[in-house]
Write a protein that holds these residues in place. Structure first.
Motif, PDB file in Angstrom:
ATOM      1  N   ALA A   1       2.843  -1.583 -15.140  1.00  0.00           N
ATOM      2  CA  ALA A   1       1.502  -0.984 -15.169  1.00  0.00           C
ATOM      3  C   ALA A   1       0.961  -0.777 -13.765  1.00  0.00           C
ATOM      4  CB  ALA A   1       0.557  -1.878 -15.972  1.00  0.00           C
ATOM      5  N   GLY A   2       1.217  -1.744 -12.858  1.00  0.00           N
ATOM      6  CA  GLY A   2       0.780  -1.591 -11.475  1.00  0.00           C
ATOM      7  C   GLY A   2       1.478  -0.443 -10.779  1.00  0.00           C
TER       8      GLY A   2
ATOM      9  N   ILE B   1       0.367   4.267  -8.957  1.00  0.00           N
ATOM     10  CA  ILE B   1       0.806   4.847  -7.684  1.00  0.00           C
ATOM     11  C   ILE B   1       1.919   5.856  -7.915  1.00  0.00           C
ATOM     12  CG2 ILE B   1       1.824   4.345  -5.429  1.00  0.00           C
ATOM     13  CD1 ILE B   1       0.533   1.631  -5.528  1.00  0.00           C
ATOM     14  N   GLY B   2       2.841   5.512  -8.810  1.00  0.00           N
ATOM     15  CA  GLY B   2       3.990   6.381  -9.058  1.00  0.00           C
ATOM     16  C   GLY B   2       3.619   7.738  -9.604  1.00  0.00           C
ATOM     17  N   THR B   3       2.513   7.807 -10.343  1.00  0.00           N
ATOM     18  CA  THR B   3       2.051   9.099 -10.870  1.00  0.00           C
ATOM     19  C   THR B   3       1.027   9.763  -9.964  1.00  0.00           C
ATOM     20  OG1 THR B   3       0.377   7.932 -12.200  1.00  0.00           O
ATOM     21  CG2 THR B   3       2.495   8.424 -13.263  1.00  0.00           C
ATOM     22  N   ALA B   4       0.668   9.115  -8.855  1.00  0.00           N
ATOM     23  CA  ALA B   4      -0.292   9.663  -7.882  1.00  0.00           C
ATOM     24  C   ALA B   4      -1.581  10.110  -8.563  1.00  0.00           C
ATOM     25  CB  ALA B   4       0.330  10.815  -7.100  1.00  0.00           C
ATOM     26  N   THR B   5      -2.152   9.210  -9.354  1.00  0.00           N
ATOM     27  CA  THR B   5      -3.412   9.500 -10.039  1.00  0.00           C
ATOM     28  C   THR B   5      -4.507   8.570  -9.536  1.00  0.00           C
ATOM     29  OG1 THR B   5      -2.710   8.035 -11.849  1.00  0.00           O
ATOM     30  CG2 THR B   5      -2.326  10.396 -12.127  1.00  0.00           C
ATOM     31  N   GLY B   6      -5.757   8.859  -9.931  1.00  0.00           N
ATOM     32  CA  GLY B   6      -6.884   8.040  -9.483  1.00  0.00           C
ATOM     33  C   GLY B   6      -7.035   8.106  -7.978  1.00  0.00           C
TER      34      GLY B   6
ATOM     35  N   TRP C   1      -5.038   7.401  -5.794  1.00  0.00           N
ATOM     36  CA  TRP C   1      -3.786   7.718  -5.117  1.00  0.00           C
ATOM     37  C   TRP C   1      -3.425   9.203  -5.208  1.00  0.00           C
ATOM     38  CZ3 TRP C   1      -2.198   3.865  -2.198  1.00  0.00           C
ATOM     39  CH2 TRP C   1      -2.635   2.569  -2.542  1.00  0.00           C
ATOM     40  N   GLU C   2      -4.374  10.032  -5.598  1.00  0.00           N
ATOM     41  CA  GLU C   2      -4.118  11.477  -5.684  1.00  0.00           C
ATOM     42  C   GLU C   2      -3.719  12.079  -4.345  1.00  0.00           C
ATOM     43  OE1 GLU C   2      -7.493  13.406  -7.338  1.00  0.00           O
ATOM     44  OE2 GLU C   2      -7.083  12.761  -9.398  1.00  0.00           O
ATOM     45  N   PHE C   3      -4.153  11.445  -3.258  1.00  0.00           N
ATOM     46  CA  PHE C   3      -3.821  11.989  -1.933  1.00  0.00           C
ATOM     47  C   PHE C   3      -2.323  12.023  -1.682  1.00  0.00           C
ATOM     48  CE2 PHE C   3      -4.144   7.430  -1.115  1.00  0.00           C
ATOM     49  CZ  PHE C   3      -3.035   7.192  -0.314  1.00  0.00           C
ATOM     50  N   LEU C   4      -1.548  11.226  -2.443  1.00  0.00           N
ATOM     51  CA  LEU C   4      -0.089  11.221  -2.257  1.00  0.00           C
ATOM     52  C   LEU C   4       0.543  12.540  -2.697  1.00  0.00           C
ATOM     53  CD1 LEU C   4       0.777   7.625  -3.544  1.00  0.00           C
ATOM     54  CD2 LEU C   4       0.824   8.425  -1.171  1.00  0.00           C
ATOM     55  N   ARG C   5      -0.189  13.349  -3.486  1.00  0.00           N
ATOM     56  CA  ARG C   5       0.328  14.663  -3.915  1.00  0.00           C
ATOM     57  C   ARG C   5       0.150  15.724  -2.842  1.00  0.00           C
ATOM     58  NH1 ARG C   5       0.667  15.178  -9.643  1.00  0.00           N
ATOM     59  NH2 ARG C   5      -0.169  13.375 -10.754  1.00  0.00           N
ATOM     60  N   SER C   6      -0.842  15.525  -1.948  1.00  0.00           N
ATOM     61  CA  SER C   6      -1.209  16.579  -0.999  1.00  0.00           C
ATOM     62  C   SER C   6      -0.258  16.667   0.167  1.00  0.00           C
ATOM     63  CB  SER C   6      -2.626  16.321  -0.495  1.00  0.00           C
ATOM     64  OG  SER C   6      -2.690  15.066   0.160  1.00  0.00           O
TER      65      SER C   6
ATOM     66  N   CYS D   1       8.642   7.086  -4.868  1.00  0.00           N
ATOM     67  CA  CYS D   1       9.544   6.531  -3.850  1.00  0.00           C
ATOM     68  C   CYS D   1       8.802   5.661  -2.835  1.00  0.00           C
ATOM     69  CB  CYS D   1      10.260   7.657  -3.114  1.00  0.00           C
ATOM     70  SG  CYS D   1      11.348   8.638  -4.178  1.00  0.00           S
ATOM     71  N   ILE D   2       7.520   5.386  -3.085  1.00  0.00           N
ATOM     72  CA  ILE D   2       6.742   4.654  -2.088  1.00  0.00           C
ATOM     73  C   ILE D   2       7.310   3.258  -1.832  1.00  0.00           C
ATOM     74  CG2 ILE D   2       5.091   3.677  -3.754  1.00  0.00           C
ATOM     75  CD1 ILE D   2       2.910   4.179  -1.597  1.00  0.00           C
ATOM     76  N   LEU D   3       7.948   2.665  -2.858  1.00  0.00           N
ATOM     77  CA  LEU D   3       8.523   1.329  -2.691  1.00  0.00           C
ATOM     78  C   LEU D   3       9.666   1.330  -1.679  1.00  0.00           C
ATOM     79  CD1 LEU D   3       8.344  -1.588  -3.719  1.00  0.00           C
ATOM     80  CD2 LEU D   3       9.978  -0.984  -5.498  1.00  0.00           C
TER      81      LEU D   3
END
Length: 507
Positions: A490-491, A495-500, A502-507, A14-16
């Motif tokens: 791909a871009g 972010i949408g999967t909060a990986t790499g 962008w893992e902080f988006l899960r916390s 939902c970041i968009l």
């Protein structure tokens, strides 16, 4: 204004839509994005606009010359991107990281003098796993800051590194294009002895003489972007392109040099841009006495190689599309050239937002300010979507009336009309794809950007071959639409999967 806490348990997909009501708000973040993005967008679109003006002048000579120059420009630009894109992207991130960490270290010096403060400072200068940072030691940092005071210039290792690499790559590119012009054009569908052969070869060889200036200019632009200064590149680019516009009619029509005159004017303008940028950069950054120990060649090579893989995939898709158009004939190639130049020039406006996002995000990740990183990513993506929708409306109406600027040939104009819906309607997709690139580069996520683009290229190349053979000119544009859609997806996926990073988006 305090930034919203984005590191909550909300869905990263939902970041968009995060805080979408503030998309156009000129708060502190909005002003910083605008300050970087607007001059960057104007500078990025200045060169394609100059190419459009070249195209308009050459179109007055005839459709064969227009098609020939279209092939040469596509070939030159795509080969240039192989060197330019990794160099500029890596330089922007590295310079932004170095500048941010130096500023942070400087502020900490005034906070506490005890040992615990010094230990904390050292930890912040140590790279974090996963972000690929390799910042200098505290002792090296302090030594460089003393040199800055003495010389009045910043000591940023990535700057001279980028210029050295850019100069070498520029010379290699010029030699390669001049010596291999004939087989390269043959690959593009311009057969030896055809009407397009001679003007295409003359234009490509002459324009290749400007390759060193192009690579050096873009390396210096990467440095300025990392310093969040996009005004200086704008002034330099506009000055060079104005010179190109003035020289074009003189060389093409007055001196009767035809396509050779267009290429000569362009080369002169590129060296003018390089000289202006170098003059301004050497006044701010120490370029002549860098410490070899502190130079960043290893980082450039490692991350640049990953982006090189990516840009080869991107380049092959667009170059293949131009090659397939050239094989359809000079009329189809002339129409494709006009549509492609407009498509690229308008889409590159979103690259201004990508530059702003990359510079701000690189600084935020270097300081581990994750709220700032997430807020910046959301804002630039929202602005990219708004920009794409605006471009759709503008091009949908404007190109119908402006096509005659480029050619008077009825057959070419008819095919341009076929391409206009694709050029206009893909703008929101293109804008998001470009901005996602800047967001992921700002997070130093170069490996994912490279490998995901290889997968996108494989699918897109398959679509290009199938659709062009089945539907000709229309099929090529459908395939390019598919290609940009895959790039945008791909871009978003990272972010949408909060990986790499962008893992902080899960916390």
């Amino acid at each position: 204004m305090a930034e919203q806490d984005f590191t909550s348990s909300e869905n990263p997909r939902c970041i968009l839509f995060k805080d979408a009501r503030s998309t156009l708000k000129l708060d502190e973040l909005g002003v910083e994005i605008a300050t970087i993005a607007l001059p960057a967008a104007m500078a990025l679109t200045a060169d394609p606009i100059a190419s459009l003006i070249d195209t308009a002048f050459i179109g007055q000579i005839g459709p064969v010359e227009l098609a020939a120059v279209g092939v040469s420009i596509a070939l030159f630009n795509q080969i240039s991107r192989i060197a330019i894109f990794p160099l500029v992207s890596v330089t922007t991130s590295f310079v932004a990281e170095e500048d941010a960490m130096r500023g942070k270290a400087g502020r900490l010096d005034f906070e506490e003098d005890d040992l615990s403060s010094q230990d904390s400072e050292k930890k912040m200068l140590i790279p974090q796993k996963g972000l690929g940072k390799q910042m200098p030691s505290l002792e090296s940092q302090e030594s460089l800051e003393i040199d800055e005071v003495a010389k009045g210039k910043k000591q940023i290792a990535s700057a001279p590194s980028a210029l050295i690499i850019g100069g070498i790559l520029g010379i290699l590119q010029a030699v390669f294009l001049i010596t291999a012009a004939r087989p390269l054009l043959n690959f593009m569908g311009v057969r030896y002895g055809s009407d397009m052969s001679t003007p295409a070869e003359h234009y490509l060889k002459l324009r290749s003489l400007g390759a060193p200036a192009v690579l050096l200019s873009l390396a210096m632009q990467g440095v300025f972007r990392g310093l969040k200064d996009t005004k200086t590149p704008l002034y330099a680019t506009v000055s060079g392109d104005l010179a190109n516009i003035i020289l074009d009619p003189i060389f093409i029509f007055v001196l009767k040099l035809g396509v050779r005159g267009a290429a000569t004017a362009h080369v002169i303008s590129q060296y003018l841009i390089a000289l202006i940028l170098f003059w301004r950069l050497q006044g701010q950054v120490d370029l002549f006495s860098p410490s070899l120990e502190y130079m960043q060649f290893g980082r450039f090579i490692k991350n640049g190689f990953q982006l090189l893989t990516r840009v080869i995939a991107v380049t092959f898709c667009v170059t293949l599309a131009a090659s397939l158009a050239a094989r359809l004939g000079s009329i189809e190639m002339a129409a494709f050239q006009v549509c492609l130049q407009v498509w690229l020039a308008s889409s590159l406006m979103a690259d201004g937002l990508a530059v702003a996002g990359q510079a701000i995000l690189a600084s935020a990740f270097a300081r581990k300010d994750y709220n700032r990183a997430a807020a910046t990513a959301a804002r630039v993506l929202q602005l990219g979507l708004v920009l794409g929708l605006c471009l759709t409306v503008m091009l949908g109406f404007g190109l119908h009336f402006g096509a005659r600027i480029f050619t008077q040939d009825a057959d070419v104009l008819r095919l341009i009309g076929v391409g206009i819906p694709f050029v206009a309607l893909t703008q929101p997709i293109n804008s998001l794809a470009f901005v996602f690139d800047g967001v992921n580069f700002g997070a130093s996520d170069f490996a994912y950007s490279a490998y995901s683009m290889v997968m996108v290229a494989i699918a897109s190349i398959t679509a290009l071959f199938f659709l062009s053979s089945a539907y000709g000119f229309v099929g090529i544009w459908v395939a390019l639409t598919v290609y940009m859609s895959f790039r945008a997806f791909a871009g978003f996926w990272r972010i949408g999967t909060a990986t790499g990073p962008w893992e902080f988006l899960r916390s």
